[in-house]
Design a protein around this motif. Structure first.
Motif, PDB file in Angstrom:
ATOM      1  N   LEU A 110      23.589   7.314  55.719  1.00  0.00           N
ATOM      2  CA  LEU A 110      25.025   7.887  55.494  1.00  0.00           C
ATOM      3  C   LEU A 110      24.969   9.375  55.569  1.00  0.00           C
ATOM      4  CD1 LEU A 110      27.826   7.474  54.342  1.00  0.00           C
ATOM      5  CD2 LEU A 110      27.170   8.011  52.310  1.00  0.00           C
ATOM      6  N   VAL A 111      25.977   9.930  56.698  1.00  0.00           N
ATOM      7  CA  VAL A 111      25.941  11.331  57.185  1.00  0.00           C
ATOM      8  C   VAL A 111      27.155  11.831  56.330  1.00  0.00           C
ATOM      9  CG1 VAL A 111      26.029  12.815  58.972  1.00  0.00           C
ATOM     10  CG2 VAL A 111      24.558  10.750  59.026  1.00  0.00           C
ATOM     11  N   VAL A 112      27.090  12.955  55.638  1.00  0.00           N
ATOM     12  CA  VAL A 112      28.387  13.590  55.163  1.00  0.00           C
ATOM     13  C   VAL A 112      28.337  14.962  55.695  1.00  0.00           C
ATOM     14  CG1 VAL A 112      29.590  14.194  53.311  1.00  0.00           C
ATOM     15  CG2 VAL A 112      28.475  12.117  53.239  1.00  0.00           C
ATOM     16  N   THR A 135      40.064  -0.841  58.632  1.00  0.00           N
ATOM     17  CA  THR A 135      39.293   0.226  59.179  1.00  0.00           C
ATOM     18  C   THR A 135      38.514   0.923  58.297  1.00  0.00           C
ATOM     19  OG1 THR A 135      41.178   1.463  58.068  1.00  0.00           O
ATOM     20  CG2 THR A 135      41.712   0.512  60.369  1.00  0.00           C
ATOM     21  N   GLN A 136      37.558   1.687  58.756  1.00  0.00           N
ATOM     22  CA  GLN A 136      36.489   2.518  57.895  1.00  0.00           C
ATOM     23  C   GLN A 136      37.009   3.676  57.479  1.00  0.00           C
ATOM     24  OE1 GLN A 136      32.877   3.265  59.859  1.00  0.00           O
ATOM     25  NE2 GLN A 136      32.144   4.282  58.390  1.00  0.00           N
ATOM     26  N   ARG A 137      37.050   4.101  56.382  1.00  0.00           N
ATOM     27  CA  ARG A 137      37.525   5.536  56.090  1.00  0.00           C
ATOM     28  C   ARG A 137      36.541   6.695  56.359  1.00  0.00           C
ATOM     29  NH1 ARG A 137      39.930   3.534  50.406  1.00  0.00           N
ATOM     30  NH2 ARG A 137      41.684   2.747  51.193  1.00  0.00           N
ATOM     31  N   LYS A 138      36.882   7.447  56.983  1.00  0.00           N
ATOM     32  CA  LYS A 138      35.973   8.663  57.353  1.00  0.00           C
ATOM     33  C   LYS A 138      35.890   9.767  56.449  1.00  0.00           C
ATOM     34  CE  LYS A 138      35.188   6.904  61.772  1.00  0.00           C
ATOM     35  NZ  LYS A 138      33.858   6.919  62.290  1.00  0.00           N
ATOM     36  N   TYR A 139      36.706   9.801  55.298  1.00  0.00           N
ATOM     37  CA  TYR A 139      36.386  10.875  54.662  1.00  0.00           C
ATOM     38  C   TYR A 139      35.588  10.404  53.473  1.00  0.00           C
ATOM     39  CZ  TYR A 139      38.024  14.641  51.274  1.00  0.00           C
ATOM     40  OH  TYR A 139      38.170  15.690  50.376  1.00  0.00           O
ATOM     41  N   PRO A 140      34.552  11.439  52.664  1.00  0.00           N
ATOM     42  CA  PRO A 140      34.098  10.961  51.795  1.00  0.00           C
ATOM     43  C   PRO A 140      34.473  11.164  50.270  1.00  0.00           C
ATOM     44  CG  PRO A 140      33.544  13.524  52.478  1.00  0.00           C
ATOM     45  CD  PRO A 140      34.586  12.729  53.357  1.00  0.00           C
ATOM     46  N   TRP A 141      35.513  10.074  50.106  1.00  0.00           N
ATOM     47  CA  TRP A 141      36.085  10.074  48.684  1.00  0.00           C
ATOM     48  C   TRP A 141      35.256  10.169  47.630  1.00  0.00           C
ATOM     49  CZ3 TRP A 141      41.164  11.122  48.999  1.00  0.00           C
ATOM     50  CH2 TRP A 141      41.704  10.941  50.253  1.00  0.00           C
ATOM     51  N   PHE A 142      34.172   9.505  47.643  1.00  0.00           N
ATOM     52  CA  PHE A 142      33.212   9.726  46.425  1.00  0.00           C
ATOM     53  C   PHE A 142      33.237  11.213  45.927  1.00  0.00           C
ATOM     54  CE2 PHE A 142      30.312   9.737  49.860  1.00  0.00           C
ATOM     55  CZ  PHE A 142      29.598  10.716  49.356  1.00  0.00           C
ATOM     56  N   ARG A 143      33.311  12.206  46.906  1.00  0.00           N
ATOM     57  CA  ARG A 143      33.060  13.524  46.580  1.00  0.00           C
ATOM     58  C   ARG A 143      34.100  14.106  45.623  1.00  0.00           C
ATOM     59  NH1 ARG A 143      27.871  14.834  48.087  1.00  0.00           N
ATOM     60  NH2 ARG A 143      27.818  15.015  50.344  1.00  0.00           N
ATOM     61  N   VAL A 144      35.314  13.346  45.769  1.00  0.00           N
ATOM     62  CA  VAL A 144      36.551  14.063  44.932  1.00  0.00           C
ATOM     63  C   VAL A 144      36.941  13.024  43.559  1.00  0.00           C
ATOM     64  CG1 VAL A 144      37.168  15.570  46.731  1.00  0.00           C
ATOM     65  CG2 VAL A 144      38.310  13.168  46.497  1.00  0.00           C
ATOM     66  N   ASN A 145      36.653  11.796  43.718  1.00  0.00           N
ATOM     67  CA  ASN A 145      37.261  10.967  42.991  1.00  0.00           C
ATOM     68  C   ASN A 145      36.167  10.560  41.662  1.00  0.00           C
ATOM     69  OD1 ASN A 145      39.860  10.075  43.617  1.00  0.00           O
ATOM     70  ND2 ASN A 145      39.125   9.033  45.389  1.00  0.00           N
ATOM     71  N   PRO A 146      36.676  10.378  40.502  1.00  0.00           N
ATOM     72  CA  PRO A 146      37.916  10.586  40.122  1.00  0.00           C
ATOM     73  C   PRO A 146      38.223  12.031  39.612  1.00  0.00           C
ATOM     74  CG  PRO A 146      36.706   9.849  38.327  1.00  0.00           C
ATOM     75  CD  PRO A 146      35.805   9.785  39.382  1.00  0.00           C
ATOM     76  N   VAL A 147      39.652  12.408  39.691  1.00  0.00           N
ATOM     77  CA  VAL A 147      39.888  13.675  39.200  1.00  0.00           C
ATOM     78  C   VAL A 147      40.362  13.584  37.883  1.00  0.00           C
ATOM     79  CG1 VAL A 147      41.608  15.594  39.516  1.00  0.00           C
ATOM     80  CG2 VAL A 147      40.787  14.097  41.588  1.00  0.00           C
ATOM     81  N   ALA A 175      45.404  19.892  37.799  1.00  0.00           N
ATOM     82  CA  ALA A 175      44.118  19.804  38.690  1.00  0.00           C
ATOM     83  C   ALA A 175      44.427  19.789  40.258  1.00  0.00           C
ATOM     84  CB  ALA A 175      43.302  18.429  38.318  1.00  0.00           C
ATOM     85  N   THR A 176      43.787  20.671  40.632  1.00  0.00           N
ATOM     86  CA  THR A 176      43.771  20.900  42.309  1.00  0.00           C
ATOM     87  C   THR A 176      42.557  20.443  42.889  1.00  0.00           C
ATOM     88  OG1 THR A 176      44.922  22.965  41.704  1.00  0.00           O
ATOM     89  CG2 THR A 176      44.121  22.887  43.912  1.00  0.00           C
ATOM     90  N   VAL A 177      42.979  19.626  43.927  1.00  0.00           N
ATOM     91  CA  VAL A 177      41.686  19.132  44.950  1.00  0.00           C
ATOM     92  C   VAL A 177      42.017  19.750  46.277  1.00  0.00           C
ATOM     93  CG1 VAL A 177      40.792  17.163  45.885  1.00  0.00           C
ATOM     94  CG2 VAL A 177      42.357  17.010  43.647  1.00  0.00           C
ATOM     95  N   GLU A 178      40.934  20.397  46.657  1.00  0.00           N
ATOM     96  CA  GLU A 178      40.946  20.960  47.900  1.00  0.00           C
ATOM     97  C   GLU A 178      40.280  20.356  49.162  1.00  0.00           C
ATOM     98  OE1 GLU A 178      42.426  24.194  48.252  1.00  0.00           O
ATOM     99  OE2 GLU A 178      42.401  24.939  46.115  1.00  0.00           O
ATOM    100  N   ASP A 179      40.499  20.612  50.420  1.00  0.00           N
ATOM    101  CA  ASP A 179      40.099  20.159  51.686  1.00  0.00           C
ATOM    102  C   ASP A 179      40.290  18.488  51.807  1.00  0.00           C
ATOM    103  OD1 ASP A 179      39.313  22.773  52.008  1.00  0.00           O
ATOM    104  OD2 ASP A 179      37.233  22.482  51.125  1.00  0.00           O
ATOM    105  N   LEU A 180      41.396  18.154  51.547  1.00  0.00           N
ATOM    106  CA  LEU A 180      41.741  16.489  51.802  1.00  0.00           C
ATOM    107  C   LEU A 180      42.369  16.566  53.129  1.00  0.00           C
ATOM    108  CD1 LEU A 180      43.618  15.676  48.433  1.00  0.00           C
ATOM    109  CD2 LEU A 180      41.308  15.150  49.115  1.00  0.00           C
ATOM    110  N   TYR A 214      37.931  22.876  55.322  1.00  0.00           N
ATOM    111  CA  TYR A 214      38.115  21.703  56.139  1.00  0.00           C
ATOM    112  C   TYR A 214      37.993  20.353  55.510  1.00  0.00           C
ATOM    113  CZ  TYR A 214      37.665  24.926  60.189  1.00  0.00           C
ATOM    114  OH  TYR A 214      37.680  26.023  61.011  1.00  0.00           O
ATOM    115  N   ALA A 215      38.590  19.246  55.887  1.00  0.00           N
ATOM    116  CA  ALA A 215      38.332  18.062  55.467  1.00  0.00           C
ATOM    117  C   ALA A 215      37.009  17.444  55.873  1.00  0.00           C
ATOM    118  CB  ALA A 215      39.532  17.114  55.669  1.00  0.00           C
ATOM    119  N   GLY A 216      36.234  17.019  54.752  1.00  0.00           N
ATOM    120  CA  GLY A 216      34.853  16.504  55.293  1.00  0.00           C
ATOM    121  C   GLY A 216      35.010  15.099  56.189  1.00  0.00           C
TER     122      GLY A 216
END
Length: 168
Positions: free
Chosen positions: A52-54, A116-128, A136-141, A60-62
């Motif tokens: 897994l590459v992140v 479809t494969q999700r290309k964004y690393p959602w595990f880095r922001v969830n859960p808020v 709460a503010t979430v950056e770089d989505l 920027y959106a990861g």
């Protein structure tokens, strides 16, 4: 655990305009490095198999990718490129009267077609985590449509959800 010969990996991180992105953090299956002034990253020894590459950079959106690493081969710079898009900001506000005294958890789920494969690393922001009456503010989505789901501790009902769209 494999004891085979490891693979040397070199890649690059670019902006949408094709410019190198120095200082991007690259996590390659648990190994971390940052890109140099030319947007290039390098790992001397990566184990063969699925990895897994992140790739992330502030503003920027990861992106994430599952990659098959060949055994005892070399992955050259031109073979591995990651392009990062500008990221957006999402501000979440939870009103006071939600009949909860503990913090709530909001999950941000990108709406994407099934399969479809999700290309964004959602595990880095969830859960808020958010408190009633708080923000709460979430950056770089990434840009796109989202479903926001709110979970409160001890709640028995179906979680509240709301749609949102983030344009960058």
């Amino acid at each position: 655990i494999a004891y085979g010969r490891q693979t040397e990996v070199t890649g690059e991180v670019l902006t949408r305009d094709g410019l190198p992105l120095p200082g991007a953090k690259v996590d390659f299956d648990g190994q971390e490095t940052t890109t140099d002034e030319k947007g290039v990253f390098h790992f001397d020894g990566v184990a063969a198999g699925q990895a897994l590459v992140v790739v992330e950079h502030p503003g920027y959106a990861g992106v994430q990718e599952e990659l098959a690493v060949p055994a005892a081969k070399k992955i050259e710079k031109g073979q591995l490129k990651y392009v990062l898009e500008k990221g957006g900001r999402l501000v979440l506000t939870l009103p006071d009267p939600i009949s909860a005294t503990d913090q709530a958890y909001c999950f941000i789920l990108q709406d994407s077609p099934a399969g479809t494969q999700r290309k964004y690393p959602w595990f880095r922001v969830n859960p808020v985590r958010i408190w009633p009456g708080g923000t709460a503010t979430v950056e770089d989505l990434p840009a796109g449509s989202f479903t926001l789901r709110l979970f409160c501790a001890g709640a028995m009902a179906k979680p509240a959800s709301k749609g949102a769209r983030l344009d960058i």
